[in-house]
Design an enzyme around this catalytic site. Sequence first.
Site, PDB file in Angstrom:
ATOM      1  N   ASP A  97      12.358 -12.596  -7.857  1.00  7.62           N
ATOM      2  CA  ASP A  97      13.028 -12.215  -9.089  1.00  7.62           C
ATOM      3  C   ASP A  97      14.455 -11.809  -8.734  1.00  7.62           C
ATOM      4  O   ASP A  97      14.663 -11.028  -7.802  1.00  7.62           O
ATOM      5  CB  ASP A  97      12.290 -11.016  -9.709  1.00  7.62           C
ATOM      6  N   ASP A 197      16.429 -13.020 -14.025  1.00  7.52           N
ATOM      7  CA  ASP A 197      16.179 -12.087 -15.123  1.00  7.52           C
ATOM      8  C   ASP A 197      17.328 -12.113 -16.147  1.00  7.52           C
ATOM      9  O   ASP A 197      18.505 -12.108 -15.759  1.00  7.52           O
ATOM     10  CB  ASP A 197      16.074 -10.674 -14.509  1.00  7.52           C
ATOM     11  N   GLU A 250      15.342 -16.670 -17.137  1.00  5.71           N
ATOM     12  CA  GLU A 250      14.777 -16.022 -18.324  1.00  5.71           C
ATOM     13  C   GLU A 250      15.925 -15.895 -19.315  1.00  5.71           C
ATOM     14  O   GLU A 250      16.921 -15.212 -19.039  1.00  5.71           O
ATOM     15  CB  GLU A 250      14.213 -14.645 -17.995  1.00  5.71           C
ATOM     16  N   HIS A 319       4.629 -10.592 -17.362  1.00  9.19           N
ATOM     17  CA  HIS A 319       4.473  -9.144 -17.255  1.00  9.19           C
ATOM     18  C   HIS A 319       5.052  -8.389 -18.447  1.00  9.19           C
ATOM     19  O   HIS A 319       4.977  -7.160 -18.479  1.00  9.19           O
ATOM     20  CB  HIS A 319       5.150  -8.670 -15.968  1.00  9.19           C
ATOM     21  N   ASP A 320       5.663  -9.093 -19.397  1.00 12.48           N
ATOM     22  CA  ASP A 320       6.227  -8.434 -20.582  1.00 12.48           C
ATOM     23  C   ASP A 320       5.428  -8.715 -21.849  1.00 12.48           C
ATOM     24  O   ASP A 320       5.727  -8.154 -22.910  1.00 12.48           O
ATOM     25  CB  ASP A 320       7.656  -8.939 -20.849  1.00 12.48           C
TER      26      ASP A 320
HETATM   27  O1  ISL Z   1       9.874  -7.385 -23.171  1.00 15.69           O
HETATM   28  C1  ISL Z   1      10.824  -7.491 -23.891  1.00 15.69           C
HETATM   29  C2  ISL Z   1      11.038  -6.715 -25.064  1.00 15.69           C
HETATM   30  O2  ISL Z   1       9.889  -6.203 -25.444  1.00 15.69           O
HETATM   31  C3  ISL Z   1      11.866  -8.427 -23.652  1.00 15.69           C
HETATM   32  O3  ISL Z   1      12.878  -8.333 -24.596  1.00 15.69           O
HETATM   33  C4  ISL Z   1      12.441  -8.149 -22.293  1.00 15.69           C
HETATM   34  O4  ISL Z   1      13.058  -6.903 -22.261  1.00 15.69           O
HETATM   35  C5  ISL Z   1      13.442  -9.195 -21.982  1.00 15.69           C
HETATM   36  O5  ISL Z   1      12.734 -10.392 -21.992  1.00 15.69           O
HETATM   37  C6  ISL Z   1      14.050  -8.993 -20.624  1.00 15.69           C
HETATM   38  O6  ISL Z   1      13.055  -8.894 -19.664  1.00 15.69           O
HETATM   39  C7  ISL Z   1      13.390  -8.811 -18.330  1.00 15.69           C
HETATM   40  O7  ISL Z   1      14.394  -7.855 -18.072  1.00 15.69           O
HETATM   41  C8  ISL Z   1      14.046  -6.502 -18.325  1.00 15.69           C
HETATM   42  C9  ISL Z   1      12.714  -6.103 -17.717  1.00 15.69           C
HETATM   43  O8  ISL Z   1      12.320  -4.860 -18.232  1.00 15.69           O
HETATM   44  C10 ISL Z   1      11.643  -7.114 -17.992  1.00 15.69           C
HETATM   45  O9  ISL Z   1      10.455  -6.756 -17.357  1.00 15.69           O
HETATM   46  C11 ISL Z   1      12.167  -8.438 -17.525  1.00 15.69           C
HETATM   47  O10 ISL Z   1      11.217  -9.458 -17.636  1.00 15.69           O
HETATM   48  C12 ISL Z   1      15.147  -5.685 -17.743  1.00 15.69           C
HETATM   49  O11 ISL Z   1      15.362  -6.069 -16.417  1.00 15.69           O
END
Ligand code: ISL
Length: 586
Positions: A97, A197, A250, A319-320
């Site tokens: 990541d 990310d 992402e 994971h989100d």
């Molecule tokens: O999970 C989300 C909102 O509920 C998404 O908007 C998420 O924050 C967004 O996709 C960005 O995600 C990534 O960056 C974030 C991190 O918290 C997430 O785990 C990651 O996948 C900040 O680094």
Amino acid sequence: MAKWWQECVVYQIYPRSFQDTNGDGIGDLPGIIEHLDELKDLGVGILWLSPVYPSPNADNGYDISDYHGIHPDFGTMADMDRLIEEAGKRDIKIIMDLVINHTSDEHPWFIKSRDKNSPYRDYYIWRPGKNGKAPNNWTSFFGEDCWEYDEASGEYYLHLFAKKQPDLNWCNPKVLEEVKDIMRFWLDRGIAGFRCDVINILYKTSLENGRKRLALTGLEHYLTQEGTHEILRVLRKEVLDRYDCFTVGETVFVTPQTAWELCDASRRELDMLFTFEHMETDQHYVKWFKRKFSAGRFAASISKWQQAIDWNANYLENHDQPRSVSRFGNDGPYWAQSAKLLCMLLLTLRGTPYIYQGQEIGMTNFDFTGMEQIQDVESHNIYRLAKCLHFPEALRWRMIRASSRDNVRTPVQWNSGPNAGFTTGKPWLGVNSNYTRINMESQLDDPGSIRNFYKAMIALRSGSDVLKYGSFVPLVRGSGIFAYRREYREEGLTVLLNFSDKARKVDIPGIAADGQGSLLDTAAGTPDTAGENANNSNSFRCPVLSNYDRKVSGMDGAAFNGILQPYEAIILSDPAKIKSGEKSNE
Ligand code: ISL
Ligand code: CA
């Protein structure tokens, strides 16, 4: 010519929750090594590790305090090297990541940048307030203010995520140089690429006030700006092109047009993208306001992106996001069937498939009963915000239960022993209490398990040019049915998915043996029997694979009768293919 990363299946590991080996309740790198044989057996070719760098864990590693190290919770650099080597022996590649929109506020760059005179000041976005308030009206991804005031220097810094995640200043060329270094450091250690990310929000074109929005006011000033495209092209040319590697970005709030600009091969930016539209079809505006899942809306979005973008990064979980079987399937009576249906969907789309740990055994949403069981910073922020907005307690809890990221972060359920075999200590996040029923051990030896369905689907895909390289042709959507074809040269496969808990007749001309319409009445509710009395003629299509116990081609080749059982998923071969020989009943 196809690239290796187009032919592999990717498996995402959230290391904290994968496997603990030293009893501290936190998954670690040796824990990943322990399971490599099993992952190889499943058929995955690439592992994506969520962040394993040193971090104060305000956002579980997405707040990095040292890009060149390994968090002691996860092990050592020697463990990481061993993981790369052991995976390599099994022909499995590792991607990491890359979180470069922000760092942790405990990163030495940020600590130094707190001093106005430091050369690091300009690594971040520091601004004086306006009339005693924040520099602009932007709001953050985690439902809070996105400016934090620093007493010592009398200015605010920007953070689009938690306040412990200050945004880097991508207008500063030194930041780009640092990141190039970080990328080379890991690529030189033998990793095969990066999951990038929130990569399309790096460059902030201006810090003017944003148009007021329910969420993310300010977005128009940093979403997929030309500055970001330029950065991506430099990273590609000066770093990535010198290695045999790939990137998956992402990307938030992309349209087919902006996605194309970020990942079309001709643009030399990213190799593929995680997009979100299909994941937003069960919500109103933001994920906290759920709307009933509609297979039609979901399928429409998937079809749209399949046709718009040449090569997608396909995923149903990460994971989100909540667990897919609880969200798009049925985690009650049709748990196994619907988990397998989602598997077939994922593995038959055009693009690189991504499986999230535990998805392959049908893990479900967390069964938590109170906020104290939740760790995620986002959930706590939103819960607090909803309280300030006077949302009733029951509603607040419903929001968190349905959408908290901790739904999917519970430890992997390995066996029916204590803590599901995840740890001998106290797990950092509770284990879902359904682990005695849903666990890896019980599925490994069961040929009919979800896990072995994944294995079969991965094998089918890797041996099939149609599934790997074929075009995507939508057939029908509606009444819970999603049907499409994959076509490559002379070959074709038809995929039929029934997202409903009722038996459904598929009305596609030429798809089913004729004269079997009445089967709808006799077969409904009696799984496993449809097809038995179907016309055996070779001119009809035979299931290649089904998530029900159907006879598939190569066995007795019963033709498909047009009826899909609840949550049934079938791949049909083309009649031509069968006639041309592989199997014949004559
Ligand atoms: O999970 C989300 C909102 O509920 C998404 O908007 C998420 O924050 C967004 O996709 C960005 O995600 C990534 O960056 C974030 C991190 O918290 C997430 O785990 C990651 O996948 C900040 O680094
Ligand atoms: Ca551990």
